[in-house]
Scaffold this motif. Structure first.
Motif, mmCIF file in Angstrom:
data_model
loop_
_atom_site.group_PDB
_atom_site.id
_atom_site.type_symbol
_atom_site.label_atom_id
_atom_site.label_comp_id
_atom_site.label_asym_id
_atom_site.label_seq_id
_atom_site.Cartn_x
_atom_site.Cartn_y
_atom_site.Cartn_z
ATOM 1 N N MET A 45 0.832 -1.205 0.000
ATOM 2 C CA MET A 45 0.000 0.000 0.000
ATOM 3 C C MET A 45 0.866 1.253 0.000
ATOM 4 N N LEU A 46 1.925 1.265 0.797
ATOM 5 C CA LEU A 46 2.795 2.428 0.871
ATOM 6 C C LEU A 46 3.512 2.681 -0.450
ATOM 7 N N TYR A 77 -0.054 12.369 -2.535
ATOM 8 C CA TYR A 77 -0.751 12.683 -1.287
ATOM 9 C C TYR A 77 -1.462 14.027 -1.376
ATOM 10 N N LEU A 78 -0.800 14.999 -1.979
ATOM 11 C CA LEU A 78 -1.432 16.306 -2.157
ATOM 12 C C LEU A 78 -2.613 16.206 -3.109
ATOM 13 N N GLU A 79 -2.467 15.441 -4.176
ATOM 14 C CA GLU A 79 -3.561 15.279 -5.126
ATOM 15 C C GLU A 79 -4.737 14.536 -4.494
ATOM 16 N N ALA A 80 -4.446 13.530 -3.688
ATOM 17 C CA ALA A 80 -5.520 12.797 -3.019
ATOM 18 C C ALA A 80 -6.266 13.702 -2.033
ATOM 19 N N LEU A 261 -6.008 6.255 -4.211
ATOM 20 C CA LEU A 261 -6.720 5.465 -3.213
ATOM 21 C C LEU A 261 -5.766 4.959 -2.144
ATOM 22 N N MET A 262 -4.581 4.499 -2.555
ATOM 23 C CA MET A 262 -3.600 4.021 -1.581
ATOM 24 C C MET A 262 -3.019 5.174 -0.763
ATOM 25 N N ALA A 263 -2.831 6.335 -1.396
ATOM 26 C CA ALA A 263 -2.352 7.504 -0.649
ATOM 27 C C ALA A 263 -3.370 7.910 0.408
ATOM 28 N N GLY A 264 -4.652 7.907 0.021
ATOM 29 C CA GLY A 264 -5.690 8.201 1.001
ATOM 30 C C GLY A 264 -5.745 7.174 2.102
ATOM 31 N N SER A 265 -5.551 5.897 1.762
ATOM 32 C CA SER A 265 -5.571 4.838 2.772
ATOM 33 C C SER A 265 -4.433 5.004 3.769
ATOM 34 N N VAL A 266 -3.269 5.422 3.287
ATOM 35 C CA VAL A 266 -2.145 5.661 4.194
ATOM 36 C C VAL A 266 -2.474 6.789 5.163
#
Length: 294
Positions: A45-46, A77-80, A261-266
């Motif tokens: 995920m990371l 991360y910024l885009e998410a 989606l993974m950035a948001g999950s982190v």
């Protein structure tokens, strides 16, 4: 006496010691395999959160290449955060999580105090009837509770997210078991001094029950933070969504922004990791508390 010597005549370990050493090494080996198997999804995920969308499904030749490749896409991360109202999702989850936690600890401690320290007709029968609700699956009560929320006009409001969750039979049971272990002499002394039931509850029972209260607080917040089904059922607008529901915004009918989606999950997982690291001793404490006999 010969059996108690650590080494035999040739200077080697005895058979029981060799067997114990083999079992110890085997246990460590199994634990390492389990730890690696559990941490791999988080590593995936990371690393996925730090890739471009096209690079996600490209198999890297080695871990070093994958690490170098992922170091270039921190803007995911910024885009998410900006593509969807992620800040609103965070605010909703914090408000709901804190409100449910405070409410559940308060109601559970009050009920546990009544069941553990007060005497009234039908106390034990009422407690076991309340405790039996734990065995009812949540899917059975979900629709009736939703109908009540519609009747009250609470759908798509904080009330629907908070009020049904502030009562917990498990929390009541756990705190009751702990309250029953507290010495009754303190209560008797307080009654002699003129303290009522509520003052005894606030000045004696709660201060002595900090480990149990902390355990329930941690479990309640973590459980509510990851709640998905109930918020999905009672929220209709984007402004009322919590984080688990908000992550679904990165999925469309024909595609999924896996890197976002993974950035948001982190970002959703980070508070949970921090809370777990800071309060992990309460997880062990909870096992002891739920096993205490009254």
């Amino acid at each position: 006496m010969e059996l108690n010597k650590p080494l035999d005549k040739t200077g080697r370990r005895t058979a029981p010691q060799r067997k114990k050493k083999i079992l110890q090494i085997s246990a460590y080996f199994i634990l390492i395999i389990g730890a690696v198997s559990m941490i791999m999804p988080f590593l995936w995920m990371l690393t996925t959160s730090l890739k471009t969308l096209n690079a996600i499904f490209v198999q890297p030749k080695d871990w070093i290449q994958m690490f170098v490749q992922t170091m270039l896409v921190w803007q995911n991360y910024l885009e998410a955060w900006t593509k969807v109202p992620f800040g609103q999702f965070y605010l909703n989850s914090i408000i709901v999580g804190l409100a449910v936690t405070i409410g559940q600890v308060f109601t559970s401690s009050l009920a546990a105090y009544a069941f553990a320290r007060l005497t009234f007709p039908g106390r034990d029968k009422l407690f076991f009837a309340y405790l039996a609700t734990i065995m009812i699956p949540g899917s059975v009560t979900m629709i009736p509770v939703y109908v009540l929320m519609r009747i009250f006009g609470w759908v798509d409001t904080y009330k629907a997210l908070i009020v049904p969750a502030i009562f917990s039979a498990y929390g009541t049971f756990m705190l009751r078991q702990f309250f029953m272990t507290l010495p009754k002499d303190l209560e008797d002394a307080a009654k002699i001094d003129g303290c009522g039931f509520f003052r005894i509850y606030t000045t004696i029972i709660l201060p002595l029950s900090k480990p149990a209260l902390a355990t329930l607080t941690v479990f309640t917040f973590l459980g509510n933070w990851g709640s998905f089904m109930w918020p999905l059922l009672v929220t209709n607008t984007m402004s009322m969504r919590t984080l688990p529901i908000g992550l679904d915004s990165f999925k469309t009918q024909y595609s999924t922004d896996w890197h976002l989606l993974m950035a948001g999950s982190v970002m959703v997982m980070l508070p949970i990791v921090v809370i777990f690291i800071l309060t992990q001793r309460y997880f062990v404490e909870s096992i002891k508390l739920t096993g205490v006999k009254g």
